[in-house]
Scaffold this motif. Structure first.
Motif, PDB file in Angstrom:
ATOM      1  N   LEU A   1       0.854  -1.178   0.000  1.00 37.79           N
ATOM      2  CA  LEU A   1       0.000   0.000   0.000  1.00 37.79           C
ATOM      3  C   LEU A   1       0.895   1.234   0.000  1.00 37.79           C
ATOM      4  N   TYR A   2       0.413   2.299  -0.631  1.00 36.99           N
ATOM      5  CA  TYR A   2       1.137   3.570  -0.580  1.00 36.99           C
ATOM      6  C   TYR A   2       0.445   4.492   0.417  1.00 36.99           C
ATOM      7  N   ARG A   3       1.214   4.964   1.365  1.00 36.32           N
ATOM      8  CA  ARG A   3       0.711   5.902   2.368  1.00 36.32           C
ATOM      9  C   ARG A   3       0.737   7.305   1.778  1.00 36.32           C
ATOM     10  N   THR A   4      -0.431   7.868   1.473  1.00 41.60           N
ATOM     11  CA  THR A   4      -0.486   9.126   0.731  1.00 41.60           C
ATOM     12  C   THR A   4      -0.157  10.345   1.582  1.00 41.60           C
ATOM     13  N   GLY A   5      -0.417  10.269   2.910  1.00 41.10           N
ATOM     14  CA  GLY A   5      -0.297  11.471   3.733  1.00 41.10           C
ATOM     15  C   GLY A   5      -1.507  12.369   3.622  1.00 41.10           C
ATOM     16  N   ASP A   6      -2.524  11.947   2.845  1.00 39.16           N
ATOM     17  CA  ASP A   6      -3.771  12.699   2.717  1.00 39.16           C
ATOM     18  C   ASP A   6      -4.802  12.147   3.687  1.00 39.16           C
ATOM     19  N   LEU A   7      -5.643  13.028   4.192  1.00 42.19           N
ATOM     20  CA  LEU A   7      -6.718  12.635   5.082  1.00 42.19           C
ATOM     21  C   LEU A   7      -8.026  12.542   4.318  1.00 42.19           C
TER      22      LEU A   7
END
Length: 586
Positions: A382-388
């Motif tokens: 999975l890629y952790r986007t840093g977006d909420l």
């Protein structure tokens, strides 16, 4: 169909389109109208030349040229040679371009004579497309599709397709290494959602240095449509309006900031508009949804351009970023990687074939952002986007901003840490903290607060010149207020909320305009920055000027008989300096 269930590489997607649309118009650019066959022939000839320079699978070819037919052809040529392309924006500072070329280690740089003159010396061989040298013999090379034997190895969806550099929190940009695996799914999703057909004309708006460029190419070519490539370096306001009208554009992907400079009733031929790159404000939906098929798209570079997309937006509905496109999974997770309930806010994680390999030469950073998928037993990531975000009951995702110090400004992704790191390299700056504050036009302005070192007093012009040596124009702060110290929150971090509450608008007190050029530009500033105190020393950027407003200044100056360029506004941001620049350019 763009995707028949088989993973296709970029060159396979293109060649499939050529076979189905050989004699249809593929490119409209710079006075040229080229068919799919003609573009394919040019790309094949260039691919053979690049292969002679070592281009092949898992190797990188840098492309240093502006938005143009040659740029599109070069991307296809690199793909046909089996290599990955690296866009190198010549408008970026030389040191930034040099870093990208050193970091990605391309086997060759494909450029033009103008581009070659602007490139920093790196020792990488050049192919100059408009030169009389080796590139001058392109016409003698075969124009047929390359065979597998002409490449240095086989090419599959797992091979590297392109490298895009994005802002990095440590002060140096990072290269996102993207494979071909997500391209066919991206193409299929865009064509279907945008309803692109053979008679469509798709605008090529994005800078080639941004991955949205691929969306435009794929959505046009996999449908057999025409790609319209304007020659203007900056597209906004009247320049963007002219590009849309002159090109009779039917489909476009634009950031909301650019859309805000247009009036929907001016474009009767525009059928589908996708907004992407930054949050879509409700008032934009209210203006545009009655006139066009308006969609909202979201996705980071690390997920092959696009992860989610809406259906047609309605003024009566809240704006979301839609649902995942086919082949992409989106999870809303808490700090322990557990799904949060519907309606609650968590961090967005992306999965699927379109995930990038990671960051070029940055294994530690790659491991931090690309994590093991806790919902898979097959070793997926999975890629952790840093977006909420939060997930509604109907599956649509609502965007809630960032968890870190990354921001989106006029469609550009900016790490505030990179801006701060560059400013603290200046010998007169001890510490720096950047924020984005709202301006009167409803956009944003990048401001960096600095704590001077050892009692020094660096001027804003001095700091701006320093920033421009290392940062692209969209990352150069507009204002540089000095503080005795940075405010801290109870946990010891910089209190950015306190910084946003500070008044940074400059105050006038200098001389009034004297020459006719100064008076003309002074009047323009008064109209654009209504209510602000202005004199001839007033700085365009400190008043809240943006790249889009710069186009407005240029157009209004032309009406007053003054000639200015985007570069002259950047280099000479005060009224006094702009007036002098206009005299020298006239």
């Amino acid at each position: 169909m763009a995707n028949d269930g088989v993973h296709r590489t970029l060159h396979e997607l293109w060649e499939h389109a050529v076979r189905g649309h050989r004699h249809r118009t593929a490119l409209i650019a710079g006075g040229e109208v080229l068919s799919y066959d003609e573009v394919n022939t040019r790309a094949n000839r260039l691919a053979r030349l690049l292969a002679d320079h070592g281009a092949g699978p898992e190797r990188v070819v840098a492309l240093a040229m502006p938005r143009s037919a040659a740029m599109v052809t070069s991307v296809l040529a690199v793909a046909k040679a089996g290599a990955a392309f690296l866009p190198a924006d010549l408008a970026y500072p030389a040191e930034r371009v040099a870093h990208m070329l050193a970091d990605a280690a391309p086997v060759v740089v494909c450029t033009t004579r103008a581009g070659a003159a602007a490139l920093p010396e790196t020792g990488v061989p050049l192919v100059v497309l408009d030169d009389e040298g080796p590139a001058g013999g392109l016409e003698k090379r075969p124009g047929t599709d390359l065979t597998g034997g002409e490449r240095t190895g086989g090419v599959s969806a797992a091979n590297l397709a392109y490298v895009i550099y994005t802002s990095g929190s440590t002060g140096r940009p990072k290269g996102v290494a993207v494979t071909h695996a997500g391209l066919a799914g991206l193409a299929s999703a865009k064509v279907a959602a945008m309803r692109v057909t053979e008679d469509s004309r798709v605008l090529q708006f994005a800078s080639p240095s941004f991955d949205a460029f691929l969306t435009e190419l794929l959505s046009a070519f996999t449908a057999g449509a025409a790609l319209v490539v304007p020659s203007a370096p900056t597209l906004a306001g009247e320049v963007l309006k002219a590009a849309l009208l002159d090109g009779r554009v039917t489909h476009a992907v634009l950031p909301p900031t650019a859309v805000a400079t247009l009036a929907p009733e001016d474009f009767p031929e525009l059928r589908t508009l996708v907004v992407a790159g930054e949050a879509c404000p409700p008032d934009l939906v209210a203006r545009w949804a009655p006139h066009v098929r308006l969609l909202n798209a979201y996705g980071p570079t690390e997920g092959t351009v696009c992860a989610t997309m809406t259906g047609p937006l309605s003024p009566a509905e809240p704006v979301t970023i839609g649902t995942p496109i086919a082949g992409v999974s989106v999870h809303v997770l808490d700090a322990e990687l557990r799904p949060v309930p519907a309606g609650e806010i968590g961090e967005l994680y992306l999965g699927g074939a379109g995930l990038a390999r990671g960051y070029l030469g940055r294994p530690t950073l790659t491991a931090e952002r690309f994590v093991a998928d806790p919902f898979s037993t097959a070793g997926a990531r999975l890629y952790r986007t840093g977006d909420l975000g939060s997930c509604r009951a109907d599956g649509a995702i609502v965007f809630h901003g960032r968890v870190d110090d990354q921001v989106k400004l006029r469609g550009f992704r900016i790490e505030l840490g990179e801006v701060e790191a560059v400013l603290t390299r200046h010998p007169k700056v001890a510490r720096a903290a950047a924020v984005v504050r709202a301006d009167e036009a409803g956009g944003g302005q990048l401001v960096v607060h600095v704590v001077p070192a050892n009692g020094s007093t660096p001027s804003p012009d001095e700091l701006r010149a320093h920033a421009r040596k290392y940062l692209p124009d969209h990352m150069v702060p507009a204002a540089y207020p000095a503080l005795a110290d940075l405010p801290l929150s109870p946990n010891g971090k910089v209190d950015r909320t306190a910084l946003l509450e500070r008044e940074v608008r400059p105050r006038a007190g200098g001389r009034p305009p004297e020459t006719s050029a100064e008076k003309a530009i002074y009047s323009i500033f008064l109209e654009l920055f209504e209510g602000a105190p202005i004199d001839v020393g007033s700085n365009f950027f400190e008043l809240g000027g943006t790249s889009i407003l710069a186009i407005d200044v240029i157009l209004r100056a032309q009406e007053a008989g003054l000639e200015l360029s985007p570069r002259s506004v950047i280099d000479n941001p005060t009224i006094e300096a702009l007036a002098a620049a206009a005299r020298s350019e006239a």
